[in-house]
Scaffold this motif. Structure first.
Motif, PDB file in Angstrom:
ATOM      1  N   HIS A 180       6.658 -15.861  28.098  1.00 28.41           N
ATOM      2  CA  HIS A 180       8.049 -16.594  28.248  1.00 28.41           C
ATOM      3  C   HIS A 180       8.208 -17.801  29.301  1.00 28.41           C
ATOM      4  CE1 HIS A 180      12.482 -14.937  27.028  1.00 28.41           C
ATOM      5  NE2 HIS A 180      12.397 -16.089  27.076  1.00 28.41           N
ATOM      6  N   ILE A 181       8.908 -19.024  28.518  1.00 26.13           N
ATOM      7  CA  ILE A 181       9.237 -19.447  29.536  1.00 26.13           C
ATOM      8  C   ILE A 181      10.288 -20.236  29.277  1.00 26.13           C
ATOM      9  CG2 ILE A 181       8.660 -22.018  29.833  1.00 26.13           C
ATOM     10  CD1 ILE A 181       5.533 -22.159  28.080  1.00 26.13           C
ATOM     11  N   LEU A 182      11.230 -20.764  30.388  1.00 26.71           N
ATOM     12  CA  LEU A 182      12.419 -21.290  30.173  1.00 26.71           C
ATOM     13  C   LEU A 182      12.552 -23.096  31.017  1.00 26.71           C
ATOM     14  CD1 LEU A 182      15.704 -20.911  30.318  1.00 26.71           C
ATOM     15  CD2 LEU A 182      15.586 -20.525  32.925  1.00 26.71           C
ATOM     16  N   VAL A 183      13.159 -23.448  29.587  1.00 27.90           N
ATOM     17  CA  VAL A 183      13.091 -25.068  30.503  1.00 27.90           C
ATOM     18  C   VAL A 183      14.373 -25.428  30.731  1.00 27.90           C
ATOM     19  CG1 VAL A 183      13.080 -26.879  29.352  1.00 27.90           C
ATOM     20  CG2 VAL A 183      11.205 -26.080  28.172  1.00 27.90           C
ATOM     21  N   VAL A 184      15.019 -26.301  31.596  1.00 26.28           N
ATOM     22  CA  VAL A 184      16.156 -26.329  32.224  1.00 26.28           C
ATOM     23  C   VAL A 184      16.172 -27.953  32.756  1.00 26.28           C
ATOM     24  CG1 VAL A 184      17.366 -26.155  34.691  1.00 26.28           C
ATOM     25  CG2 VAL A 184      16.098 -24.315  33.881  1.00 26.28           C
ATOM     26  N   ASP A 185      16.714 -28.676  31.205  1.00 25.26           N
ATOM     27  CA  ASP A 185      16.453 -29.994  31.439  1.00 25.26           C
ATOM     28  C   ASP A 185      18.112 -30.440  31.144  1.00 25.26           C
ATOM     29  OD1 ASP A 185      16.273 -33.340  29.531  1.00 25.26           O
ATOM     30  OD2 ASP A 185      13.985 -32.710  31.033  1.00 25.26           O
ATOM     31  N   ASP A 186      18.245 -31.611  31.220  1.00 20.98           N
ATOM     32  CA  ASP A 186      20.142 -31.833  31.273  1.00 20.98           C
ATOM     33  C   ASP A 186      20.110 -32.671  29.642  1.00 20.98           C
ATOM     34  OD1 ASP A 186      19.023 -34.144  32.157  1.00 20.98           O
ATOM     35  OD2 ASP A 186      21.065 -34.661  33.544  1.00 20.98           O
ATOM     36  N   HIS A 187      18.856 -33.149  29.217  1.00 22.41           N
ATOM     37  CA  HIS A 187      18.735 -33.967  27.960  1.00 22.41           C
ATOM     38  C   HIS A 187      18.551 -33.355  27.107  1.00 22.41           C
ATOM     39  CE1 HIS A 187      18.400 -37.231  31.052  1.00 22.41           C
ATOM     40  NE2 HIS A 187      18.535 -37.815  29.863  1.00 22.41           N
ATOM     41  N   PRO A 188      19.427 -32.751  25.842  1.00 24.21           N
ATOM     42  CA  PRO A 188      19.448 -31.736  24.725  1.00 24.21           C
ATOM     43  C   PRO A 188      17.849 -32.369  23.690  1.00 24.21           C
ATOM     44  CG  PRO A 188      21.287 -33.105  25.034  1.00 24.21           C
ATOM     45  CD  PRO A 188      20.883 -33.714  25.994  1.00 24.21           C
ATOM     46  N   ALA A 189      17.494 -33.844  24.004  1.00 27.00           N
ATOM     47  CA  ALA A 189      15.869 -33.671  23.255  1.00 27.00           C
ATOM     48  C   ALA A 189      15.720 -33.550  23.632  1.00 27.00           C
ATOM     49  CB  ALA A 189      15.790 -35.403  22.658  1.00 27.00           C
ATOM     50  N   ALA A 201       4.961 -23.975  19.046  1.00 24.69           N
ATOM     51  CA  ALA A 201       3.817 -24.499  18.200  1.00 24.69           C
ATOM     52  C   ALA A 201       2.257 -23.911  18.073  1.00 24.69           C
ATOM     53  CB  ALA A 201       3.609 -25.947  17.978  1.00 24.69           C
ATOM     54  N   GLU A 202       2.537 -22.883  20.349  1.00 26.54           N
ATOM     55  CA  GLU A 202       1.180 -22.144  20.281  1.00 26.54           C
ATOM     56  C   GLU A 202       1.692 -20.335  19.931  1.00 26.54           C
ATOM     57  OE1 GLU A 202      -2.454 -22.298  22.042  1.00 26.54           O
ATOM     58  OE2 GLU A 202      -1.044 -23.596  21.217  1.00 26.54           O
ATOM     59  N   GLU A 203       0.973 -20.628  19.306  1.00 32.93           N
ATOM     60  CA  GLU A 203       1.107 -18.640  18.958  1.00 32.93           C
ATOM     61  C   GLU A 203       1.090 -17.807  20.470  1.00 32.93           C
ATOM     62  OE1 GLU A 203      -2.186 -14.786  16.906  1.00 32.93           O
ATOM     63  OE2 GLU A 203      -2.347 -17.300  17.017  1.00 32.93           O
ATOM     64  N   GLY A 204       2.436 -17.502  21.061  1.00 28.91           N
ATOM     65  CA  GLY A 204       2.167 -16.699  22.073  1.00 28.91           C
ATOM     66  C   GLY A 204       2.681 -16.971  23.033  1.00 28.91           C
ATOM     67  N   VAL A 205       3.168 -18.098  21.901  1.00 25.29           N
ATOM     68  CA  VAL A 205       4.771 -18.307  23.383  1.00 25.29           C
ATOM     69  C   VAL A 205       5.579 -18.455  23.477  1.00 25.29           C
ATOM     70  CG1 VAL A 205       4.822 -20.838  24.870  1.00 25.29           C
ATOM     71  CG2 VAL A 205       2.709 -20.366  24.645  1.00 25.29           C
ATOM     72  N   LYS A 206       6.917 -18.476  23.658  1.00 27.00           N
ATOM     73  CA  LYS A 206       8.330 -18.207  23.810  1.00 27.00           C
ATOM     74  C   LYS A 206       8.764 -18.986  24.306  1.00 27.00           C
ATOM     75  CE  LYS A 206      12.028 -15.025  22.611  1.00 27.00           C
ATOM     76  NZ  LYS A 206      12.602 -14.067  22.996  1.00 27.00           N
ATOM     77  N   VAL A 207       9.516 -19.667  23.949  1.00 25.05           N
ATOM     78  CA  VAL A 207      10.620 -21.167  25.174  1.00 25.05           C
ATOM     79  C   VAL A 207      12.617 -20.829  24.544  1.00 25.05           C
ATOM     80  CG1 VAL A 207      10.837 -23.106  25.628  1.00 25.05           C
ATOM     81  CG2 VAL A 207       9.253 -23.003  24.728  1.00 25.05           C
ATOM     82  N   ASP A 208      12.733 -20.486  25.515  1.00 23.13           N
ATOM     83  CA  ASP A 208      14.369 -20.667  25.707  1.00 23.13           C
ATOM     84  C   ASP A 208      14.774 -22.373  26.851  1.00 23.13           C
ATOM     85  OD1 ASP A 208      14.921 -18.468  24.268  1.00 23.13           O
ATOM     86  OD2 ASP A 208      14.639 -16.841  26.484  1.00 23.13           O
ATOM     87  N   CYS A 209      15.730 -22.652  26.082  1.00 23.48           N
ATOM     88  CA  CYS A 209      16.394 -23.525  26.915  1.00 23.48           C
ATOM     89  C   CYS A 209      17.969 -23.085  27.381  1.00 23.48           C
ATOM     90  CB  CYS A 209      16.688 -24.627  25.896  1.00 23.48           C
ATOM     91  SG  CYS A 209      15.032 -25.292  25.317  1.00 23.48           S
ATOM     92  N   ILE A 231       9.235 -21.720  34.491  1.00 20.67           N
ATOM     93  CA  ILE A 231      10.383 -22.096  34.115  1.00 20.67           C
ATOM     94  C   ILE A 231      10.295 -23.539  34.392  1.00 20.67           C
ATOM     95  CG2 ILE A 231      12.994 -23.076  35.381  1.00 20.67           C
ATOM     96  CD1 ILE A 231      13.242 -20.223  36.670  1.00 20.67           C
ATOM     97  N   LEU A 232      10.098 -24.641  33.486  1.00 18.66           N
ATOM     98  CA  LEU A 232      10.378 -25.687  33.767  1.00 18.66           C
ATOM     99  C   LEU A 232      11.641 -25.888  34.056  1.00 18.66           C
ATOM    100  CD1 LEU A 232       8.380 -26.546  30.332  1.00 18.66           C
ATOM    101  CD2 LEU A 232       7.121 -26.293  32.978  1.00 18.66           C
ATOM    102  N   MET A 233      11.298 -26.826  34.798  1.00 19.94           N
ATOM    103  CA  MET A 233      12.685 -27.149  36.403  1.00 19.94           C
ATOM    104  C   MET A 233      12.684 -28.984  35.970  1.00 19.94           C
ATOM    105  SD  MET A 233      15.158 -26.729  37.181  1.00 19.94           S
ATOM    106  CE  MET A 233      15.569 -24.897  38.139  1.00 19.94           C
ATOM    107  N   ASP A 234      13.636 -29.955  35.451  1.00 17.78           N
ATOM    108  CA  ASP A 234      13.385 -31.190  35.237  1.00 17.78           C
ATOM    109  C   ASP A 234      13.913 -31.430  36.992  1.00 17.78           C
ATOM    110  OD1 ASP A 234      14.045 -33.798  35.000  1.00 17.78           O
ATOM    111  OD2 ASP A 234      16.097 -33.496  34.167  1.00 17.78           O
ATOM    112  N   LEU A 235      13.418 -32.091  37.381  1.00 16.66           N
ATOM    113  CA  LEU A 235      14.727 -33.110  39.083  1.00 16.66           C
ATOM    114  C   LEU A 235      15.225 -33.376  39.278  1.00 16.66           C
ATOM    115  CD1 LEU A 235      13.109 -33.168  42.042  1.00 16.66           C
ATOM    116  CD2 LEU A 235      11.913 -35.572  41.098  1.00 16.66           C
ATOM    117  N   ASN A 236      15.655 -34.079  37.787  1.00 16.86           N
ATOM    118  CA  ASN A 236      17.133 -35.070  38.174  1.00 16.86           C
ATOM    119  C   ASN A 236      18.742 -34.197  36.998  1.00 16.86           C
ATOM    120  OD1 ASN A 236      19.481 -36.524  37.933  1.00 16.86           O
ATOM    121  ND2 ASN A 236      18.444 -38.146  37.836  1.00 16.86           N
ATOM    122  N   LEU A 237      18.950 -33.693  37.482  1.00 20.93           N
ATOM    123  CA  LEU A 237      20.255 -32.636  35.868  1.00 20.93           C
ATOM    124  C   LEU A 237      21.715 -33.134  36.654  1.00 20.93           C
ATOM    125  CD1 LEU A 237      18.531 -29.755  36.770  1.00 20.93           C
ATOM    126  CD2 LEU A 237      18.540 -30.769  35.011  1.00 20.93           C
TER     127      LEU A 237
END
Length: 213
Positions: A3-12, A23-31, A52-58
């Motif tokens: 289970h991964i959380l993406v924190v990035d200020d760019h919606p794209a 697209a990888e089996e067994g991976v769930k991502v929230d934003c 948590i994948l954390m953007d450096l510049n928010l």
């Protein structure tokens, strides 16, 4: 299931990363959508996430500071800086804060997933250039380890101790009852004596040579 959380200020970036990883089996991502503030983060429960994948510049907020807020709450998840900048420039500071390194947004899905899985196991991927730089610094400063402590006066040693705690120049000035300008001058002197260009490098070398505890 990872289970991964993406924190990035760019919606794209948020949605693109989510689509790629899921697209990888067994991976769930929230934003996590804005706003990104320490106050907002303190109210959130990050424990459901493995990474948590954390953007450096928010925008006006630094991703490292928000990562520090998360880690200080003793969350069980691992934080990885997810940045478009050169990761070598931030690797040392990330590790010092307890962040599990940094990875570029340009990396492939497989490399990103490999990094994430290693972080979950408590390991990190060390960039080769960073590792070379660290070895080179250790070799150079080992030759001067017997005398380097004598180079610094008591004020500089005290400032290095405060820098190691992660304090700002103004906070150091307040603690040591000095002016902010005095702290800036002293830090310039410290950097020149150690032949470094960052606070993180200064602390690492000072600690390795016994200048500070």
């Amino acid at each position: 299931m990872i289970h991964i959380l993406v924190v990035d200020d760019h919606p794209a970036v948020r949605e693109g990363t989510k689509a790629i990883l899921e697209a990888e089996e067994g991976v769930k991502v929230d934003c996590l959508n804005p706003p990104y503030t320490e106050e907002a983060f303190e109210k959130l429960d990050f424990s459901p996430f493995d990474v948590i994948l954390m953007d450096l510049n928010l925008g006006e907020v630094n991703g490292m500071e928000l990562s520090k807020t998360i880690l200080e709450m003793k969350q069980t998840c691992k934080v990885i800086l997810y940045t478009g900048y050169d990761v070598d420039d931030y690797f040392e500071e990330a590790l010092r804060l307890g962040i599990h390194g940094a990875i570029s947004k340009t990396e492939s899905k497989q490399k990103l997933l490999t990094y994430i899985r290693l972080a979950i196991e408590g390991d990190i991927v060390v960039p080769y250039q960073f590792f070379q730089k660290l070895l080179s610094q250790n070799q150079v400063h080992a030759e001067h380890s017997e005398t380097i402590e004598e180079v610094f006066n008591e004020r500089e040693k005290a400032i290095l101790q405060e820098v190691e705690k992660g304090l700002t120049n103004q906070e150091i000035a307040d603690h040591l009852h000095l002016s902010k300008r005095s702290i800036e001058y002293s830090l310039t002197s410290i950097f020149n004596k150690l032949n470094v260009s960052s606070r993180t490098e200064a602390v690492l070398i000072a600690k390795s040579n016994g200048v500070i505890d």
